[in-house]
Design a protein around this motif. Sequence first.
Motif, PDB file in Angstrom:
ATOM      1  N   PHE A 269       0.864  -1.183   0.000  1.00  0.00           N
ATOM      2  CA  PHE A 269       0.000   0.000   0.000  1.00  0.00           C
ATOM      3  C   PHE A 269       0.897   1.228   0.000  1.00  0.00           C
ATOM      4  O   PHE A 269       1.544   1.561   1.008  1.00  0.00           O
ATOM      5  CB  PHE A 269      -0.929   0.005   1.223  1.00  0.00           C
ATOM      6  N   ALA A 270       0.965   1.880  -1.147  1.00  0.00           N
ATOM      7  CA  ALA A 270       1.913   2.988  -1.322  1.00  0.00           C
ATOM      8  C   ALA A 270       1.597   4.161  -0.412  1.00  0.00           C
ATOM      9  O   ALA A 270       2.501   4.887   0.029  1.00  0.00           O
ATOM     10  CB  ALA A 270       1.915   3.444  -2.786  1.00  0.00           C
ATOM     11  N   GLU A 271       0.331   4.390  -0.131  1.00  0.00           N
ATOM     12  CA  GLU A 271      -0.042   5.543   0.684  1.00  0.00           C
ATOM     13  C   GLU A 271       0.162   5.305   2.175  1.00  0.00           C
ATOM     14  O   GLU A 271       0.071   6.247   2.974  1.00  0.00           O
ATOM     15  CB  GLU A 271      -1.513   5.909   0.455  1.00  0.00           C
ATOM     16  N   ALA A 272       0.409   4.086   2.570  1.00  0.00           N
ATOM     17  CA  ALA A 272       0.510   3.771   3.988  1.00  0.00           C
ATOM     18  C   ALA A 272       1.751   4.397   4.585  1.00  0.00           C
ATOM     19  O   ALA A 272       2.864   4.188   4.098  1.00  0.00           O
ATOM     20  CB  ALA A 272       0.536   2.267   4.188  1.00  0.00           C
ATOM     21  N   ASP A 273       1.567   5.198   5.591  1.00  0.00           N
ATOM     22  CA  ASP A 273       2.681   5.753   6.341  1.00  0.00           C
ATOM     23  C   ASP A 273       2.538   5.478   7.848  1.00  0.00           C
ATOM     24  O   ASP A 273       3.177   6.126   8.673  1.00  0.00           O
ATOM     25  CB  ASP A 273       2.818   7.266   6.091  1.00  0.00           C
ATOM     26  N   GLY A 274       1.668   4.553   8.174  1.00  0.00           N
ATOM     27  CA  GLY A 274       1.485   4.146   9.553  1.00  0.00           C
ATOM     28  C   GLY A 274       0.672   2.860   9.589  1.00  0.00           C
ATOM     29  O   GLY A 274       0.194   2.367   8.555  1.00  0.00           O
ATOM     30  N   TYR A 275       0.505   2.310  10.745  1.00  0.00           N
ATOM     31  CA  TYR A 275      -0.221   1.045  10.848  1.00  0.00           C
ATOM     32  C   TYR A 275      -0.780   0.898  12.258  1.00  0.00           C
ATOM     33  O   TYR A 275      -0.382   1.580  13.200  1.00  0.00           O
ATOM     34  CB  TYR A 275       0.698  -0.132  10.509  1.00  0.00           C
ATOM     35  N   TYR A 276      -1.722  -0.044  12.370  1.00  0.00           N
ATOM     36  CA  TYR A 276      -2.260  -0.458  13.664  1.00  0.00           C
ATOM     37  C   TYR A 276      -2.483  -1.948  13.594  1.00  0.00           C
ATOM     38  O   TYR A 276      -3.115  -2.461  12.655  1.00  0.00           O
ATOM     39  CB  TYR A 276      -3.591   0.249  13.971  1.00  0.00           C
ATOM     40  N   THR A 277      -1.949  -2.680  14.578  1.00  0.00           N
ATOM     41  CA  THR A 277      -2.109  -4.129  14.625  1.00  0.00           C
ATOM     42  C   THR A 277      -2.807  -4.524  15.918  1.00  0.00           C
ATOM     43  O   THR A 277      -2.688  -3.846  16.945  1.00  0.00           O
ATOM     44  CB  THR A 277      -0.748  -4.838  14.546  1.00  0.00           C
ATOM     45  N   GLU A 278      -3.524  -5.648  15.842  1.00  0.00           N
ATOM     46  CA  GLU A 278      -4.204  -6.187  17.024  1.00  0.00           C
ATOM     47  C   GLU A 278      -4.127  -7.693  16.966  1.00  0.00           C
ATOM     48  O   GLU A 278      -4.351  -8.304  15.905  1.00  0.00           O
ATOM     49  CB  GLU A 278      -5.661  -5.729  17.063  1.00  0.00           C
ATOM     50  N   GLU A 279      -3.783  -8.286  18.094  1.00  0.00           N
ATOM     51  CA  GLU A 279      -3.645  -9.735  18.169  1.00  0.00           C
ATOM     52  C   GLU A 279      -4.273 -10.206  19.473  1.00  0.00           C
ATOM     53  O   GLU A 279      -3.833  -9.837  20.566  1.00  0.00           O
ATOM     54  CB  GLU A 279      -2.171 -10.128  18.123  1.00  0.00           C
ATOM     55  N   GLN A 280      -5.318 -11.013  19.369  1.00  0.00           N
ATOM     56  CA  GLN A 280      -6.007 -11.587  20.521  1.00  0.00           C
ATOM     57  C   GLN A 280      -6.212 -13.072  20.254  1.00  0.00           C
ATOM     58  O   GLN A 280      -7.113 -13.459  19.510  1.00  0.00           O
ATOM     59  CB  GLN A 280      -7.355 -10.901  20.775  1.00  0.00           C
ATOM     60  N   GLY A 281      -5.358 -13.886  20.870  1.00  0.00           N
ATOM     61  CA  GLY A 281      -5.423 -15.313  20.627  1.00  0.00           C
ATOM     62  C   GLY A 281      -5.056 -15.623  19.183  1.00  0.00           C
ATOM     63  O   GLY A 281      -4.003 -15.225  18.685  1.00  0.00           O
ATOM     64  N   SER A 282      -5.982 -16.302  18.521  1.00  0.00           N
ATOM     65  CA  SER A 282      -5.721 -16.657  17.123  1.00  0.00           C
ATOM     66  C   SER A 282      -6.176 -15.576  16.157  1.00  0.00           C
ATOM     67  O   SER A 282      -5.946 -15.693  14.947  1.00  0.00           O
ATOM     68  CB  SER A 282      -6.434 -17.982  16.794  1.00  0.00           C
ATOM     69  N   ARG A 283      -6.826 -14.536  16.690  1.00  0.00           N
ATOM     70  CA  ARG A 283      -7.321 -13.475  15.806  1.00  0.00           C
ATOM     71  C   ARG A 283      -6.240 -12.402  15.656  1.00  0.00           C
ATOM     72  O   ARG A 283      -5.784 -11.830  16.641  1.00  0.00           O
ATOM     73  CB  ARG A 283      -8.601 -12.867  16.370  1.00  0.00           C
ATOM     74  N   LYS A 284      -5.867 -12.134  14.416  1.00  0.00           N
ATOM     75  CA  LYS A 284      -4.855 -11.124  14.106  1.00  0.00           C
ATOM     76  C   LYS A 284      -5.313 -10.321  12.895  1.00  0.00           C
ATOM     77  O   LYS A 284      -5.964 -10.846  12.001  1.00  0.00           O
ATOM     78  CB  LYS A 284      -3.498 -11.769  13.780  1.00  0.00           C
ATOM     79  N   TYR A 285      -4.963  -9.070  12.906  1.00  0.00           N
ATOM     80  CA  TYR A 285      -5.199  -8.246  11.712  1.00  0.00           C
ATOM     81  C   TYR A 285      -4.306  -7.014  11.803  1.00  0.00           C
ATOM     82  O   TYR A 285      -3.825  -6.628  12.877  1.00  0.00           O
ATOM     83  CB  TYR A 285      -6.668  -7.851  11.569  1.00  0.00           C
ATOM     84  N   THR A 286      -4.125  -6.377  10.641  1.00  0.00           N
ATOM     85  CA  THR A 286      -3.303  -5.163  10.540  1.00  0.00           C
ATOM     86  C   THR A 286      -4.059  -4.137   9.716  1.00  0.00           C
ATOM     87  O   THR A 286      -4.597  -4.454   8.644  1.00  0.00           O
ATOM     88  CB  THR A 286      -1.947  -5.461   9.866  1.00  0.00           C
ATOM     89  N   LEU A 287      -4.102  -2.896  10.227  1.00  0.00           N
ATOM     90  CA  LEU A 287      -4.692  -1.767   9.499  1.00  0.00           C
ATOM     91  C   LEU A 287      -3.528  -0.903   8.986  1.00  0.00           C
ATOM     92  O   LEU A 287      -2.682  -0.460   9.764  1.00  0.00           O
ATOM     93  CB  LEU A 287      -5.582  -0.935  10.403  1.00  0.00           C
ATOM     94  N   CYS A 288      -3.485  -0.697   7.692  1.00  0.00           N
ATOM     95  CA  CYS A 288      -2.468   0.177   7.089  1.00  0.00           C
ATOM     96  C   CYS A 288      -3.056   1.569   6.955  1.00  0.00           C
ATOM     97  O   CYS A 288      -4.145   1.736   6.339  1.00  0.00           O
ATOM     98  CB  CYS A 288      -2.062  -0.363   5.724  1.00  0.00           C
ATOM     99  N   LEU A 289      -2.398   2.568   7.536  1.00  0.00           N
ATOM    100  CA  LEU A 289      -2.987   3.896   7.706  1.00  0.00           C
ATOM    101  C   LEU A 289      -2.224   4.953   6.894  1.00  0.00           C
ATOM    102  O   LEU A 289      -1.011   4.847   6.677  1.00  0.00           O
ATOM    103  CB  LEU A 289      -2.957   4.291   9.186  1.00  0.00           C
ATOM    104  N   HIS A 290      -2.999   5.948   6.489  1.00  0.00           N
ATOM    105  CA  HIS A 290      -2.414   7.160   5.899  1.00  0.00           C
ATOM    106  C   HIS A 290      -2.845   8.324   6.767  1.00  0.00           C
ATOM    107  O   HIS A 290      -4.049   8.622   6.885  1.00  0.00           O
ATOM    108  CB  HIS A 290      -2.903   7.367   4.467  1.00  0.00           C
ATOM    109  N   PHE A 291      -1.870   8.964   7.444  1.00  0.00           N
ATOM    110  CA  PHE A 291      -2.201  10.032   8.376  1.00  0.00           C
ATOM    111  C   PHE A 291      -2.556  11.314   7.615  1.00  0.00           C
ATOM    112  O   PHE A 291      -1.876  11.726   6.671  1.00  0.00           O
ATOM    113  CB  PHE A 291      -1.014  10.295   9.304  1.00  0.00           C
ATOM    114  N   THR A 292      -3.647  11.892   8.070  1.00  0.00           N
ATOM    115  CA  THR A 292      -4.131  13.143   7.460  1.00  0.00           C
ATOM    116  C   THR A 292      -3.761  14.337   8.317  1.00  0.00           C
ATOM    117  O   THR A 292      -3.983  15.475   7.897  1.00  0.00           O
ATOM    118  CB  THR A 292      -5.657  13.083   7.302  1.00  0.00           C
ATOM    119  N   LYS A 293      -3.237  14.130   9.508  1.00  0.00           N
ATOM    120  CA  LYS A 293      -2.811  15.220  10.384  1.00  0.00           C
ATOM    121  C   LYS A 293      -1.408  14.966  10.833  1.00  0.00           C
ATOM    122  O   LYS A 293      -0.980  13.851  11.021  1.00  0.00           O
ATOM    123  CB  LYS A 293      -3.746  15.317  11.605  1.00  0.00           C
TER     124      LYS A 293
END
Length: 293
Positions: A269-293
């Motif tokens: 994701f070329a626009e991604a300049d940040g991220y947020y990850t969450e891991e709870q047991g077997s559930r995992k995901y990553t949000l790729c973020l583009h900061f507007t501020k």
Amino acid sequence: MSTPPQSPYGATPPPAPNPYATGAPVPPQPGYGATPPQAPPPLAYGVPGQADPQQQAYGAMPGQAFGQPAPGFGGMPQPGYGPSCRFCGGMPAVDATIRGHQGLIVIMKFLKLQGPFCRTCGIAAHRDMTAKSLLQGWWGIGSAIINPITMLINLPQRAKINKLPEPAPGAPGMPMNPGKPLLQRPAALGFLLPIIALVVIITAAVNAPTPPRYAGVGDCVHNRHVSTSDTGDSNPDVVVLPCSDPKAEARIVGKVDGTADAKTACKKFAEADGYYTEEQGSRKYTLCLHFTK
């Protein structure tokens, strides 16, 4: 041959036979030694199934045995014709049980008032018990469920009481005071408590921020945890907000499930300049973020 002289009084009758000599049975003769016929004995007072002649003479009900309680003057019921009210002794009365409930946050209390009730005392008991439940029966998670069920259980009991006529005058005690109807008492505001609580719960649920696990590409997020670190926030509190909200800080440009490796997940994701990850047991995901501020 000479003829025997005739009696001037006529022929002499032959002598009567002696029954004792012949052994013939002797029929009973009235007089000495014979039992005269006896008249039937008069009716005895108090014999079950036989009516008192004096009671019949004064208009007793046909078939009513002597000594059986009869209705009083004017048809007023007498003891033995049904239950009497346990509070005032009035009649008629009916067996009923009025229930109430009190919720005390972590504990609860069940109330019960048993009859028989006359109409006046029954209505008073139901109104008082329901008023207490309306004010004191909602304070607890379990009580909020049990209290309305308790009041519904009382409805058939109140219906039995409503069918009674007014109690006959002359009861041994003073009937209970029914007081004002429920809708004319301050306790009627208790009907609004579950409605108010439901409105508050729905409003809070609608206005609650959406967790980031339900976010999608194009949504905006806000980190409610203020971090002073330049290298990132090790304990973020991210919520999803409308992108028009001034608090929105970043827009989601990509979401990758099943991984918490943000560097690998967000490379595409070329626009991604940040991220947020969450891991709870077997559930995992990553949000790729583009900061507007």
